[in-house]
Write an enzyme that holds these catalytic residues in place. Sequence first.
Site, PDB file in Angstrom:
ATOM      1  N   TYR A 214      -6.380  47.087 -45.759  1.00 29.67           N
ATOM      2  CA  TYR A 214      -6.180  45.729 -46.283  1.00 29.67           C
ATOM      3  C   TYR A 214      -4.922  45.076 -45.695  1.00 29.67           C
ATOM      4  CZ  TYR A 214      -9.743  46.795 -49.824  1.00 29.67           C
ATOM      5  OH  TYR A 214     -10.905  47.135 -50.462  1.00 29.67           O
TER       6      TYR A 214
ATOM      7  N   LYS B 162     -11.715  60.679 -46.269  1.00 29.67           N
ATOM      8  CA  LYS B 162     -12.915  60.808 -45.424  1.00 29.67           C
ATOM      9  C   LYS B 162     -12.475  61.573 -44.177  1.00 29.67           C
ATOM     10  CE  LYS B 162     -17.245  59.773 -44.593  1.00 29.67           C
ATOM     11  NZ  LYS B 162     -18.324  60.456 -45.302  1.00 29.67           N
TER      12      LYS B 162
ATOM     13  N   ASP C 141     -17.550  59.808 -50.323  1.00 32.59           N
ATOM     14  CA  ASP C 141     -18.959  59.680 -50.706  1.00 32.59           C
ATOM     15  C   ASP C 141     -19.307  60.667 -51.824  1.00 32.59           C
ATOM     16  OD1 ASP C 141     -18.318  61.462 -48.699  1.00 32.59           O
ATOM     17  OD2 ASP C 141     -20.181  61.250 -47.583  1.00 32.59           O
TER      18      ASP C 141
ATOM     19  N   ASP D 134      -9.890  50.919 -54.421  1.00 31.72           N
ATOM     20  CA  ASP D 134     -10.438  49.645 -54.878  1.00 31.72           C
ATOM     21  C   ASP D 134     -11.869  49.846 -55.368  1.00 31.72           C
ATOM     22  OD1 ASP D 134     -10.897  46.979 -55.280  1.00 31.72           O
ATOM     23  OD2 ASP D 134     -10.916  46.410 -53.162  1.00 31.72           O
TER      24      ASP D 134
ATOM     25  N   ASP E 124     -13.258  50.378 -59.526  1.00 28.94           N
ATOM     26  CA  ASP E 124     -14.231  49.473 -60.132  1.00 28.94           C
ATOM     27  C   ASP E 124     -15.466  50.237 -60.598  1.00 28.94           C
ATOM     28  OD1 ASP E 124     -12.675  47.268 -59.912  1.00 28.94           O
ATOM     29  OD2 ASP E 124     -14.122  46.059 -58.803  1.00 28.94           O
TER      30      ASP E 124
END
Length: 354
Positions: free
Chosen positions: A140, A190, A222, A246, A250
């Site tokens: 980001y 990852k 994942d 993020d 959520d």
Amino acid sequence: MSKIIVIPGDGIGVEVTAAAVEVLKKVDAKFSLGLEFEYRDAGGASYEKFGEPLTAETLDACKKADAVLFGAVGGKQWDSLPVDKRPEKALFGLRKGLGLFGNLRPVKVYDALIDGSPLKPELVRGCDVLIVRELVGGIYFGARCESELVDGVERAWDTEMYSVPEIERIARLAFESARKRRRKVTSVDKANVLASSRLWRRVVNEVAKNYPDVELNHLYVDAAAMALVMKPSQFDVILTNNIFGDILSDEASVIGGSIGLLPSASIGELTSFYEPIAGSAPDIAGKNLANPIGTILSAAMLLRYSLNAPAAAEAIEKAVDQTLADGYRTAEIYRDGCRKVGTKEMAAAICARL
Ligand code: NAD
């Protein structure tokens, strides 16, 4: 004396921060914490008074305080303003100005509300997870290109980049947080694909050596996304980067059933910042309908993380548990047979159990 800056902001922010301050005053009287409150504006409320969503004076006051308790900002009436005048700009200014590098989001499923979860009760019972998300680095904030032509083909790119000190800082926060809980950290990355994740894993393993009392394991993002809905109760602290955090936070936030129940903390280099995860909810603002529990639990996090007052924090959390167990419900979590109350009555019921 500990100074808390209270920023109600807009919409239901005003009602839910008032409820949380009432609860803080009650624990202050009980635990002699010496709390002092100073009120400041941000968002639309600040724009109306000062023509800016965040003034330099407000940011400065936050920097000098022991902690900030924030409601929410935003509303349709300000949506057409230029970007730098919009209420959300206040949040970015506070995050940057206070150096808020780590976001803590606990998600807990209350036995009394288990039927409100979109997941089956047997899957979510006992879920009590804390997501520790890196907040100021990664993709980001990395270098990016909106558009470039290579051999006549348009493309765009973003960069995921982490330095060792950035990973060390957030990893320490996760391990320290785990020490206040069940002493287990799951680091999510990852590393099978991304170089930045391989560095992340190496540094987290190094930091872990300073916390031999905390168990550490690693999961690919994942697998973590699946595990969060299959068996969320297996997690204590999840440590992850900005983008994975993020998404996972959520995903986790819906497990408990209502957005109004969830607190958060953003840990800063100067001052830390505490707010419910929901927005200003203009649809219910000013009607005494908002659930104040997310903000009240944010106040409990403030006591635990900024004022080192774990007993007072726990007293608030227990009072919330008891109030829900006694059947008190705001409208969005109401079920037949429960006692429907407004924002003020919920706060009073929690205070009565402190
Ligand atoms: P929202 O979170 O404000 O509301 C989403 C839904 O959840 C609404 O139906 C609302 O009534 C309900 N809800 C939210 N909090 C609740 C509570 N405490 N009790 C009961 N119900 C609750 O999201 P939105 O509608 O997308 O955004 C509204 C405004 O808030 C926008 O201006 C947006 O930019 C802003 N916003 C601010 C923040 C923040 O200040 N941190 C975060 C998200 C959105």
